[in-house]
Design a protein around this motif. Structure first.
Motif, PDB file in Angstrom:
ATOM      1  N   LEU A  53       0.767  -0.947   0.042  1.00 17.76           N
ATOM      2  CA  LEU A  53       0.090   0.129  -0.100  1.00 17.76           C
ATOM      3  C   LEU A  53       0.789   1.064   0.034  1.00 17.76           C
ATOM      4  O   LEU A  53       0.305   2.267   0.660  1.00 17.76           O
ATOM      5  N   ARG A  78       0.081  -2.387   7.017  1.00 18.81           N
ATOM      6  CA  ARG A  78       1.597  -2.400   6.522  1.00 18.81           C
ATOM      7  C   ARG A  78       2.197  -2.881   7.858  1.00 18.81           C
ATOM      8  O   ARG A  78       3.213  -3.417   7.728  1.00 18.81           O
ATOM      9  N   ARG A  79       1.569  -3.181   8.837  1.00 17.69           N
ATOM     10  CA  ARG A  79       2.398  -3.890  10.020  1.00 17.69           C
ATOM     11  C   ARG A  79       2.217  -5.311   9.677  1.00 17.69           C
ATOM     12  O   ARG A  79       2.917  -6.173  10.560  1.00 17.69           O
TER      13      ARG A  79
ATOM     14  N   GLY B 149      11.385   9.368   1.103  1.00 17.07           N
ATOM     15  CA  GLY B 149      12.015   8.294   1.685  1.00 17.07           C
ATOM     16  C   GLY B 149      11.729   8.153   3.098  1.00 17.07           C
ATOM     17  O   GLY B 149      11.374   6.900   3.657  1.00 17.07           O
ATOM     18  N   GLU B 150      11.699   9.311   4.002  1.00 10.00           N
ATOM     19  CA  GLU B 150      11.844   9.095   5.414  1.00 10.00           C
ATOM     20  C   GLU B 150      10.403   8.854   5.624  1.00 10.00           C
ATOM     21  O   GLU B 150      10.005   7.781   6.475  1.00 10.00           O
ATOM     22  N   GLU B 152       8.053   7.402   3.661  1.00 10.85           N
ATOM     23  CA  GLU B 152       7.534   6.110   3.402  1.00 10.85           C
ATOM     24  C   GLU B 152       8.158   5.009   4.090  1.00 10.85           C
ATOM     25  O   GLU B 152       7.417   3.879   4.455  1.00 10.85           O
ATOM     26  N   THR B 153       9.360   5.303   4.519  1.00 19.13           N
ATOM     27  CA  THR B 153      10.187   4.334   5.499  1.00 19.13           C
ATOM     28  C   THR B 153       9.023   4.243   6.844  1.00 19.13           C
ATOM     29  O   THR B 153       8.876   2.937   7.380  1.00 19.13           O
ATOM     30  N   LEU B 154       8.604   5.259   7.314  1.00 15.05           N
ATOM     31  CA  LEU B 154       7.665   5.219   8.702  1.00 15.05           C
ATOM     32  C   LEU B 154       6.590   4.469   8.180  1.00 15.05           C
ATOM     33  O   LEU B 154       6.032   3.865   9.006  1.00 15.05           O
ATOM     34  N   LEU B 155       5.829   5.031   7.029  1.00 10.99           N
ATOM     35  CA  LEU B 155       4.679   4.199   6.863  1.00 10.99           C
ATOM     36  C   LEU B 155       4.931   2.841   6.638  1.00 10.99           C
ATOM     37  O   LEU B 155       3.988   2.089   7.045  1.00 10.99           O
ATOM     38  N   ALA B 156       6.080   2.568   6.005  1.00 13.18           N
ATOM     39  CA  ALA B 156       6.242   0.871   5.948  1.00 13.18           C
ATOM     40  C   ALA B 156       6.436   0.247   7.349  1.00 13.18           C
ATOM     41  O   ALA B 156       6.330  -0.911   7.419  1.00 13.18           O
ATOM     42  N   LEU B 157       7.033   0.973   8.177  1.00 12.82           N
ATOM     43  CA  LEU B 157       7.076   0.419   9.603  1.00 12.82           C
ATOM     44  C   LEU B 157       5.820   0.396  10.382  1.00 12.82           C
ATOM     45  O   LEU B 157       5.909   0.222  11.628  1.00 12.82           O
ATOM     46  N   GLY B 158       4.627   0.764   9.532  1.00 13.60           N
ATOM     47  CA  GLY B 158       3.450   0.893  10.322  1.00 13.60           C
ATOM     48  C   GLY B 158       2.842   2.214  10.885  1.00 13.60           C
ATOM     49  O   GLY B 158       1.811   1.884  11.607  1.00 13.60           O
ATOM     50  N   ALA B 159       3.489   3.166  10.557  1.00  9.58           N
ATOM     51  CA  ALA B 159       3.145   4.434  11.197  1.00  9.58           C
ATOM     52  C   ALA B 159       1.587   4.997  10.491  1.00  9.58           C
ATOM     53  O   ALA B 159       1.547   4.681   9.448  1.00  9.58           O
ATOM     54  N   THR B 160       0.978   5.541  11.485  1.00 13.83           N
ATOM     55  CA  THR B 160      -0.280   6.398  10.910  1.00 13.83           C
ATOM     56  C   THR B 160       0.190   7.376   9.922  1.00 13.83           C
ATOM     57  O   THR B 160       1.699   7.806  10.090  1.00 13.83           O
ATOM     58  N   GLN B 163       1.772  10.305  12.034  1.00 15.69           N
ATOM     59  CA  GLN B 163       3.078   9.937  12.655  1.00 15.69           C
ATOM     60  C   GLN B 163       3.976   9.983  11.540  1.00 15.69           C
ATOM     61  O   GLN B 163       5.314  10.674  11.718  1.00 15.69           O
ATOM     62  N   ASN B 244      -5.734   4.115  -0.178  1.00 10.70           N
ATOM     63  CA  ASN B 244      -4.781   3.287   0.685  1.00 10.70           C
ATOM     64  C   ASN B 244      -3.752   4.035   1.579  1.00 10.70           C
ATOM     65  O   ASN B 244      -2.854   3.434   2.241  1.00 10.70           O
ATOM     66  N   GLY B 245      -3.889   5.430   1.895  1.00  4.68           N
ATOM     67  CA  GLY B 245      -3.286   6.180   2.612  1.00  4.68           C
ATOM     68  C   GLY B 245      -1.577   6.173   1.985  1.00  4.68           C
ATOM     69  O   GLY B 245      -0.947   6.411   2.957  1.00  4.68           O
ATOM     70  N   ARG B 246      -1.426   6.097   0.845  1.00  8.34           N
ATOM     71  CA  ARG B 246      -0.028   6.258   0.351  1.00  8.34           C
ATOM     72  C   ARG B 246       0.397   7.778   0.168  1.00  8.34           C
ATOM     73  O   ARG B 246      -0.611   8.748   0.103  1.00  8.34           O
TER      74      ARG B 246
END
Lengths: 250, 248
Positions: A53, A78-79, B149-150, B152-160, B163, B244-246
């Motif tokens: 996503l 994503r988690r 990059g920063e 998207e990295t946070l998003l990929a780590l499950g950040a809202t 956040q 999808n919150g991207r």
């Protein structure tokens, strides 16, 4: 058994109306290890970004644990479906801050023992956690990013050439650790790689992308010994050709 | 100032036009258009204010403030990325700031509830807030490119989304306020503000002019901070796709 993830006719425009890839339908079972192969420009990384996503899906649907992506909160999806980018981005601050990021984002206590286990597993047990993450080498960043993601303990990992900056020894170490991790945790992965030996070592199934489609989904050994399409045969021949040429020169 | 003196100010336009012609800058048409527009607009607003001050009816004050906010939102919105709903959010941020600032000024009896105070003070508050909105959106545009990059990295780590974008927003808010804060530090030393200068030229006591200027400087710094923060909150979700919150 119900699949962990289903890709249903997933499609992406290169530029409307020209498709980058079209109608990709596939399933990932819990704990399944998939190598995603294909020549450059087929959209493998794009597909991983869509599944996590982070990219836009132009047509089709994604279903995780029986619920479509629109039924999930994006952060919860994503988690569960964790993307590790080829180019690792370190968050500002120390290595420890990067490792703590996941627990801080979720407001959970930091599992230091698990973090140490992951860092040792990827060959970074010697790294000083108070070091600025930005000062790490490319390979160290790639492995720190992987360890950071593993702390999410997600059921599915999307690995985008995760070991591309590593030397052969470190690469083998990461492969072995990931295999052990997936066995223990029951984690599935889709691993984009251009290293065919790696694909053979780590995966149980191969997805092969060519001509804007997912041409093959076969067991790894079957793919390498008896590919089902002309495109896959040609891909394997071309990938092996340089190695044979190199061997000829020696 | 009599009409002859006013007409004599055209000598400055002549100087600018002469330089443009001599240096072949090709700005003559722009200078003439700008001269005519500024003269007509200012004369129009002068007569309009004269009318409003005479009638002293609240509806006219409201109408003029609404038109100020509309023009300011349109102008600041043109600096932003073409995101749906950005102008509405700017208008809401400006309206909120104007309402809070004006309410404080009137309730604390810092200014009197008369059009001759409310309209110029509102104009200055909305004007400076508009600049802050433009600056914030401009900085945010750069942040979204530089920190992609920063985020998207946070998003990929499950950040809202909140956040993931928090640091970028914080940097953009801070950058948007720097000119206002720098202006506060140097006012009176480097530049003499227009309002104060105007009052002194018109014959007011310099101390009285300074008192009003202090009011304006403080009110503008508060309204700038408020606008930037409110706009950052109102636009937080606009940078992400709804489906999808991207990150867009």
């Amino acid at each position: 058994m119900a699949p962990l993830l289903t890709l249903d006719k997933v499609s992406k425009y290169r530029k409307n109306p020209e498709w980058l890839f079209e109608g990709i339908t596939a399933q990932v079972q819990a704990g399944e290890r998939i190598a995603l192969l294909g020549t450059s420009g087929q959209g493998k990384s794009t597909l991983l970004r869509i599944v996590s996503l982070l990219g836009k899906l132009d047509a089709g649907a994604l279903v995780l644990q029986g619920r479509t992506s629109s039924e999930w909160k994006p952060e919860e999806w994503r988690r569960s479906v964790c993307y590790v980018a080829q180019t690792p981005i370190m968050l500002t601050g120390t290595v420890e801050r990067n490792l703590r990021a996941v627990s801080e984002l979720q407001g959970k206590p930091f599992d230091e023992a698990l973090a140490r286990r992951c860092m040792e597993g990827v060959g970074l047990g010697h790294i000083d956690w108070s070091k600025e993450a930005e000062s790490l080498s490319g390979g160290e960043k790639q492995r720190t990013a992987l360890a950071r993601t593993l702390l999410l303990r997600s059921p599915l990992l999307l690995l985008d050439e995760t070991t591309s900056s590593l030397d052969p020894k470190s690469k083998r170490q990461v492969e072995q650790f990931l295999s052990a991790w997936c066995s223990e945790e029951g984690t599935a992965f889709i691993w984009v790689t251009h290293d065919l030996e790696q694909a053979r070592q780590v995966s149980g199934r191969v997805w092969f992308m060519a001509e804007g489609r997912l041409l093959e989904q076969s067991a790894t050994e079957a793919f390498f010994t008896n590919p089902g399409s002309e495109q896959a045969r040609s891909f394997l021949d071309n990938q092996h050709a340089p190695e044979q040429e190199d061997a000829g020169h020696e | 100032m009599n009409n002859i003196a006013l007409a004599c100010t055209l000598v400055f336009v002549a100087i600018t036009t002469f330089i443009s012609m001599k240096q072949k800058l090709g700005l003559e048409k722009e200078i003439i258009t700008g001269t005519i527009r500024s003269a007509v607009q200012l004369l129009f607003i002068g007569f309009l204010l004269h009318f409003i001050f005479e009638t002293n009816h609240p509806i006219f004050i409201v109408l003029i403030i609404i038109s100020m906010i509309t023009v300011a939102s349109w102008n600041a919105g043109s600096r932003a990325m073409p995101v749906k709903g950005i102008r509405l959010r700017i208008a809401l941020a400006l309206a909120g700031t104007e309402a809070v600032t004006l309410a404080l000024l009137l309730s604390l009896r810092i200014i009197e509830a008369e059009p001759r105070y409310i309209i110029p003070v509102s104009g200055m508050i909305i004007g400076s807030s508009m600049i802050v909105c433009g600056l914030y959106l401009n900085h945010m545009k750069r942040e979204l490119e530089a920190s992609r990059g920063e985020i998207e990295t946070l998003l990929a780590l499950g950040a809202t989304t909140k956040q993931a974008i928090r640091q970028a927003v914080r940097r953009a808010v801070r950058s948007s306020l720097i000119p206002t804060l720098d202006g506060m530090k140097t006012v009176g030393l480097v530049q003499l503000p227009g309002m104060m200068t105007g009052m002194i030229v018109a014959g007011a006591d310099p101390i009285e002019a300074v008192r009003y200027q202090i009011l304006i400087v403080f009110a503008m710094s508060a309204s700038s901070s408020l606008t930037s923060i409110v706009l950052s909150m109102l636009t937080m979700r606009l940078w992400f796709a709804k489906d999808n919150g991207r990150l867009l």
